[in-house]
Enzyme design. Structure first.
Site, PDB file in Angstrom:
ATOM      1  N   PHE A 170       0.828  -1.210   0.000  1.00 46.58           N
ATOM      2  CA  PHE A 170       0.000   0.000   0.000  1.00 46.58           C
ATOM      3  C   PHE A 170       0.860   1.257   0.000  1.00 46.58           C
ATOM      4  O   PHE A 170       0.460   2.297  -0.536  1.00 46.58           O
ATOM      5  CB  PHE A 170      -0.949   0.005   1.218  1.00 46.58           C
ATOM      6  CG  PHE A 170      -1.997   1.073   1.123  1.00 46.58           C
ATOM      7  CD1 PHE A 170      -3.106   0.909   0.305  1.00 46.58           C
ATOM      8  CD2 PHE A 170      -1.876   2.248   1.848  1.00 46.58           C
ATOM      9  CE1 PHE A 170      -4.070   1.911   0.195  1.00 46.58           C
ATOM     10  CE2 PHE A 170      -2.839   3.250   1.754  1.00 46.58           C
ATOM     11  CZ  PHE A 170      -3.932   3.080   0.923  1.00 46.58           C
ATOM     12  N   CYS A 194       4.263  -7.756  -3.061  1.00 46.16           N
ATOM     13  CA  CYS A 194       3.590  -9.058  -3.178  1.00 46.16           C
ATOM     14  C   CYS A 194       2.399  -9.059  -2.234  1.00 46.16           C
ATOM     15  O   CYS A 194       2.566  -8.931  -1.020  1.00 46.16           O
ATOM     16  CB  CYS A 194       4.561 -10.182  -2.822  1.00 46.16           C
ATOM     17  SG  CYS A 194       3.738 -11.781  -2.722  1.00 46.16           S
ATOM     18  N   VAL A 195       1.211  -9.162  -2.814  1.00 47.80           N
ATOM     19  CA  VAL A 195      -0.010  -9.227  -2.007  1.00 47.80           C
ATOM     20  C   VAL A 195      -0.594 -10.622  -2.177  1.00 47.80           C
ATOM     21  O   VAL A 195      -0.817 -11.077  -3.305  1.00 47.80           O
ATOM     22  CB  VAL A 195      -1.045  -8.165  -2.430  1.00 47.80           C
ATOM     23  CG1 VAL A 195      -2.101  -8.008  -1.340  1.00 47.80           C
ATOM     24  CG2 VAL A 195      -0.394  -6.838  -2.731  1.00 47.80           C
ATOM     25  N   ASP A 237      -8.096 -14.163   4.183  1.00 45.84           N
ATOM     26  CA  ASP A 237      -9.503 -14.466   4.467  1.00 45.84           C
ATOM     27  C   ASP A 237     -10.392 -13.241   4.445  1.00 45.84           C
ATOM     28  O   ASP A 237     -11.615 -13.359   4.493  1.00 45.84           O
ATOM     29  CB  ASP A 237      -9.612 -15.124   5.855  1.00 45.84           C
ATOM     30  CG  ASP A 237      -8.944 -16.486   5.863  1.00 45.84           C
ATOM     31  OD1 ASP A 237      -8.886 -17.100   4.777  1.00 45.84           O
ATOM     32  OD2 ASP A 237      -8.483 -16.898   6.934  1.00 45.84           O
ATOM     33  N   HIS A 296      -8.960  -7.347   2.655  1.00 48.29           N
ATOM     34  CA  HIS A 296      -7.769  -6.496   2.642  1.00 48.29           C
ATOM     35  C   HIS A 296      -7.054  -6.559   1.288  1.00 48.29           C
ATOM     36  O   HIS A 296      -6.580  -5.552   0.759  1.00 48.29           O
ATOM     37  CB  HIS A 296      -6.803  -6.953   3.747  1.00 48.29           C
ATOM     38  CG  HIS A 296      -6.286  -5.832   4.557  1.00 48.29           C
ATOM     39  ND1 HIS A 296      -6.833  -5.466   5.769  1.00 48.29           N
ATOM     40  CD2 HIS A 296      -5.284  -4.966   4.324  1.00 48.29           C
ATOM     41  CE1 HIS A 296      -6.171  -4.430   6.237  1.00 48.29           C
ATOM     42  NE2 HIS A 296      -5.224  -4.099   5.381  1.00 48.29           N
ATOM     43  N   PHE A 351       4.862  -1.298 -12.710  1.00 51.94           N
ATOM     44  CA  PHE A 351       4.099  -2.065 -11.721  1.00 51.94           C
ATOM     45  C   PHE A 351       4.656  -3.484 -11.605  1.00 51.94           C
ATOM     46  O   PHE A 351       4.327  -4.361 -12.409  1.00 51.94           O
ATOM     47  CB  PHE A 351       2.639  -2.087 -12.177  1.00 51.94           C
ATOM     48  CG  PHE A 351       1.671  -2.589 -11.158  1.00 51.94           C
ATOM     49  CD1 PHE A 351       1.318  -1.821 -10.066  1.00 51.94           C
ATOM     50  CD2 PHE A 351       1.087  -3.842 -11.297  1.00 51.94           C
ATOM     51  CE1 PHE A 351       0.406  -2.276  -9.130  1.00 51.94           C
ATOM     52  CE2 PHE A 351       0.176  -4.310 -10.368  1.00 51.94           C
ATOM     53  CZ  PHE A 351      -0.166  -3.522  -9.283  1.00 51.94           C
ATOM     54  N   ARG A 402       6.708 -17.041  -9.293  1.00 57.83           N
ATOM     55  CA  ARG A 402       6.867 -15.811 -10.089  1.00 57.83           C
ATOM     56  C   ARG A 402       7.974 -14.889  -9.592  1.00 57.83           C
ATOM     57  O   ARG A 402       8.070 -13.742 -10.019  1.00 57.83           O
ATOM     58  CB  ARG A 402       5.517 -15.050 -10.093  1.00 57.83           C
ATOM     59  CG  ARG A 402       4.453 -15.768 -10.900  1.00 57.83           C
ATOM     60  CD  ARG A 402       3.051 -15.301 -10.574  1.00 57.83           C
ATOM     61  NE  ARG A 402       2.056 -15.936 -11.438  1.00 57.83           N
ATOM     62  CZ  ARG A 402       1.589 -17.185 -11.274  1.00 57.83           C
ATOM     63  NH1 ARG A 402       2.037 -17.938 -10.268  1.00 57.83           N
ATOM     64  NH2 ARG A 402       0.700 -17.688 -12.113  1.00 57.83           N
TER      65      ARG A 402
HETATM   66  C1  DLZ Z   1      -2.063  -5.367   6.009  1.00 57.73           C
HETATM   67  C2  DLZ Z   1      -1.481  -6.117   4.875  1.00 57.73           C
HETATM   68  C3  DLZ Z   1      -1.980  -7.390   4.540  1.00 57.73           C
HETATM   69  C4  DLZ Z   1      -3.113  -8.037   5.266  1.00 57.73           C
HETATM   70  N1  DLZ Z   1      -1.442  -8.100   3.544  1.00 57.73           N
HETATM   71  C5  DLZ Z   1      -0.407  -7.561   2.838  1.00 57.73           C
HETATM   72  C6  DLZ Z   1       0.174  -8.302   1.770  1.00 57.73           C
HETATM   73  O1  DLZ Z   1      -0.175  -9.436   1.438  1.00 57.73           O
HETATM   74  N2  DLZ Z   1       1.186  -7.699   1.091  1.00 57.73           N
HETATM   75  C7  DLZ Z   1       1.649  -6.439   1.390  1.00 57.73           C
HETATM   76  O2  DLZ Z   1       2.572  -5.953   0.711  1.00 57.73           O
HETATM   77  N3  DLZ Z   1       1.114  -5.746   2.403  1.00 57.73           N
HETATM   78  C8  DLZ Z   1       0.116  -6.274   3.137  1.00 57.73           C
HETATM   79  N4  DLZ Z   1      -0.430  -5.575   4.164  1.00 57.73           N
HETATM   80  C9  DLZ Z   1       0.196  -4.280   4.551  1.00 57.73           C
HETATM   81  C10 DLZ Z   1      -0.310  -3.074   3.729  1.00 57.73           C
HETATM   82  O3  DLZ Z   1       0.282  -3.045   2.437  1.00 57.73           O
HETATM   83  C11 DLZ Z   1       0.080  -1.758   4.442  1.00 57.73           C
HETATM   84  O4  DLZ Z   1       1.453  -1.771   4.739  1.00 57.73           O
HETATM   85  C12 DLZ Z   1      -0.705  -1.554   5.733  1.00 57.73           C
HETATM   86  O5  DLZ Z   1      -2.092  -1.641   5.492  1.00 57.73           O
HETATM   87  C13 DLZ Z   1      -0.384  -0.174   6.365  1.00 57.73           C
HETATM   88  O6  DLZ Z   1      -0.803   0.869   5.496  1.00 57.73           O
END
Ligand code: DLZ
Length: 175
Positions: free
Chosen positions: A66, A89-90, A94, A97, A122, A136
């Site tokens: 984020f 990497c996101v 569950d 978010h 990106f 990946r």
């Molecule tokens: C909070 C969160 C969650 C649940 N999952 C990820 C993720 O898989 N990958 C990632 O890069 N960041 C995650 N974050 C953190 C958010 O990106 C961010 O740092 C917080 O919501 C604080 O703004």
């Protein structure tokens, strides 16, 4: 093509511009660090392979995906980089978010490209699970960091070419 069919490192080196005169910023998220460290290595190695000098690669870390948008904006605002690559990497969990983070960073990075008229690339993995991310970031499907670095070099070269053509046409018409 769906990314599960494509090796992310599978691009012809000959098509990648020479980065000898380029300065590239990288913003890397610390969440899922095992993955993002591997993306960073891929991006860094690809830039160096295409002659970007070590001293012309500016790397900063942010806590999570984020925060990549603000990290990229800070590099565009306070340094003289030609392009920024964001790496994160996101992984789907569950709760919702995942959606909020993915939507936020996608929109944020898109807006930066337009606001600064500079390439912001990106390099964020958005996967259902850890195994897909591992595939990946140097696994069986290549490395999205490599792909992001190659894209940055291509976009800087294109941007410079269009700018130079425009300026030379403008100078001719002004004579
Ligand atoms: C909070 C969160 C969650 C649940 N999952 C990820 C993720 O898989 N990958 C990632 O890069 N960041 C995650 N974050 C953190 C958010 O990106 C961010 O740092 C917080 O919501 C604080 O703004």
């Amino acid at each position: 093509m769906a990314s599960n069919l494509k090796n992310l490192s599978d691009f012809g080196s000959a098509e990648i511009p020479n980065g000898i005169d380029m300065k590239i910023g990288i913003v890397v998220a610390q969440w899922n660090k095992e993955i993002t460290d591997a993306l960073l290595k891929g991006a860094h190695d690809t830039l160096v392979k295409h002659n970007v000098k070590e001293e012309n690669i500016v790397t900063v870390s942010v806590p999570g995906t984020f925060e990549l948008t603000l990290g990229a904006q800070s590099l565009l605002e306070y340094t003289d980089v030609d392009a920024v690559i964001v790496l994160g990497c996101v992984i789907q969990g569950d709760t919702r978010h995942f959606d909020f983070i993915c939507n936020g960073v996608t929109q944020g990075i898109t807006e930066l490209n337009i606001k600064y008229n500079q390439p912001v690339i990106f390099g964020v993995l958005t996967t259902n699970n850890l195994a897909q991310a591992q595939e990946r970031c140097g696994g069986s499907l290549g490395n999205k960091g490599d792909e992001a670095a190659a894209t940055a070099l291509q976009m800087v070269a294109l941007h410079n070419q269009l700018r130079d053509n425009y300026l030379s046409n403008y100078e001719e018409s002004a004579i």
